[in-house]
Design a protein around this motif. Structure first.
Motif, short mmCIF file in Angstrom:
data_model
loop_
_atom_site.label_atom_id
_atom_site.label_comp_id
_atom_site.label_asym_id
_atom_site.label_seq_id
_atom_site.Cartn_x
_atom_site.Cartn_y
_atom_site.Cartn_z
N VAL A 146 0.84 -1.20 0.00
CA VAL A 146 0.00 0.00 0.00
C VAL A 146 0.88 1.25 0.00
O VAL A 146 0.63 2.20 -0.74
N ARG A 147 1.92 1.24 0.82
CA ARG A 147 2.82 2.41 0.88
C ARG A 147 3.51 2.64 -0.45
O ARG A 147 3.68 3.78 -0.89
N ASP A 148 3.90 1.54 -1.13
CA ASP A 148 4.59 1.65 -2.42
C ASP A 148 3.63 1.84 -3.59
O ASP A 148 4.06 1.89 -4.74
N GLN A 149 2.33 1.87 -3.29
CA GLN A 149 1.29 2.08 -4.29
C GLN A 149 1.21 0.94 -5.31
O GLN A 149 0.75 1.12 -6.44
N THR A 150 1.64 -0.24 -4.91
CA THR A 150 1.40 -1.42 -5.74
C THR A 150 0.10 -2.10 -5.33
O THR A 150 -0.34 -3.04 -6.00
N ALA A 151 -0.50 -1.65 -4.24
CA ALA A 151 -1.84 -2.10 -3.82
C ALA A 151 -2.62 -0.89 -3.35
O ALA A 151 -2.05 0.02 -2.72
#
Length: 338
Positions: A146-151
């Motif tokens: 979530v933090r890396d914006q992959t989810a």
């Protein structure tokens, strides 16, 4: 001069549509009628655009008007621009109306066989145009996704007092909302002396061999047994809950597992699961970024998750201050960087 033209062409779509319609229909009156504008409003748009460009766009031709060479150039390109804008507006309308959209969700393994299939079914029934991409990941990796914006979202869990809880430092700046309580159960062979008890005090198992689960599950077991005054003899370690049950059934030890794991992989014959006398549990969370609920497809996924009836898996809504506050917050829930 070219720089001035480039700046002048930073115009609104209304002016482009007007020039294009004059080219198609041959008069300001007809263009105004087709666009739903008054003729004076169309004339004002043209005058402002001509002033910005420093070039005339229309010239009188008898009782009507014709486009100048500059007007014809603008009309030719206006068709492409307005078509692209119309296409974008259509796609945005689809997103807003949930006729399209893509959401990426991460969750831990025992959720893959329980929560996730239910969620996929509900979304496909309510919003068939929304595509849900699923990634299986343990809580630390799911929070990182979530933090890396992959989810876009993650369903995670935490144990009370867990010093490695990913909802603390690593989730700073994200939203973490408690959803359900997942009861921790002791799994013992059917012929074990504690199998007849309605709830098991872990201290009664101080002399047993234990089967450890995932690293965070083992850490929680060590924390609980330390509070019970003993250190468990962990003889076997595996992340595979089916293997855990098989080992317990073979009389190799006892284990502590969450109810959701049992719902995902039902107990085989010869073993039973009992709650602890301390009613130990883990908390299942929904993790997202600030403002994620403003995206229609993500908001629809959040609603579907929060409306899931988790009783078949022995999950219970979180009670207490966190849950009370989450009900008074935005769609994703209370925003509590932990």
């Amino acid at each position: 001069m070219p720089e001035n033209i480039h700046r002048a062409l930073d115009v609104d779509s209304h002016a482009l549509r007007i020039v294009h319609r004059i080219h198609e229909l041959g008069s300001i009156t007809a263009a105004a009628r087709s666009l739903g504008y008054s003729q004076p409003a169309v004339s004002q748009h043209l005058k402002r655009l001509e002033a910005r460009l420093g070039l005339p766009l229309v010239a009188k031709a008898g009782r009507g008007v014709r486009l100048t060479e500059a007007g014809r150039i603008l009309a030719r390109h206006a068709a492409t621009v307005t078509q692209a804008l119309d296409a974008a507006a259509g796609e945005l309308s689809d997103l807003a109306g949930l006729r399209s959209g893509r959401v990426s969700l991460a969750a831990f393994p025992s959720a893959s066989a329980t929560i996730i299939p239910t969620l996929l079914r509900e979304l496909s029934l309510r919003h068939p145009g929304v595509q849900l991409n699923y990634l299986e990941a343990e809580p630390p990796e799911a929070v990182r996704a979530v933090r890396d914006q992959t989810a876009d979202l993650a369903i995670t869990f935490s144990y009370t007092g867990d010093r490695a809880d990913p909802h603390r430092q690593s989730a700073q700046g994200l939203t973490a909302v408690p959803l359900w309580r997942d009861e921790m159960l002791v799994v013992v062979p059917l012929d074990h002396p504690a199998a007849s008890l309605r709830a098991i005090d872990l201290a009664l198992l101080a002399d047993d061999q234990w089967i450890g689960g995932c690293p965070r599950c083992r850490a929680h077991l060590l924390d609980l047994t330390a509070r019970g005054g003993f250190s468990p003899n962990i003889s076997y370690e595996t992340d595979n809950v089916v293997a855990v049950f098989g080992m317990v059934a073979a009389g190799l030890g006892v284990a502590l597992v969450p109810a959701l794991a049992i719902a995902a992989s039902p107990l085989p014959a010869g073993i039973v699961a009992r709650p602890t006398t301390a009613a130990d549990f883990r908390t299942i969370h929904l993790v997202g970024t600030e403002g994620a609920e403003l995206i229609p497809a993500v908001a629809a996924t959040i609603r579907a998750i929060r409306e899931i009836d988790a009783r078949p898996w022995s999950l219970f809504p979180v009670a207490g201050p966190d849950a009370a506050q989450s009900r008074h917050s935005h769609e994703l829930g209370a925003v509590h960087p932990r």
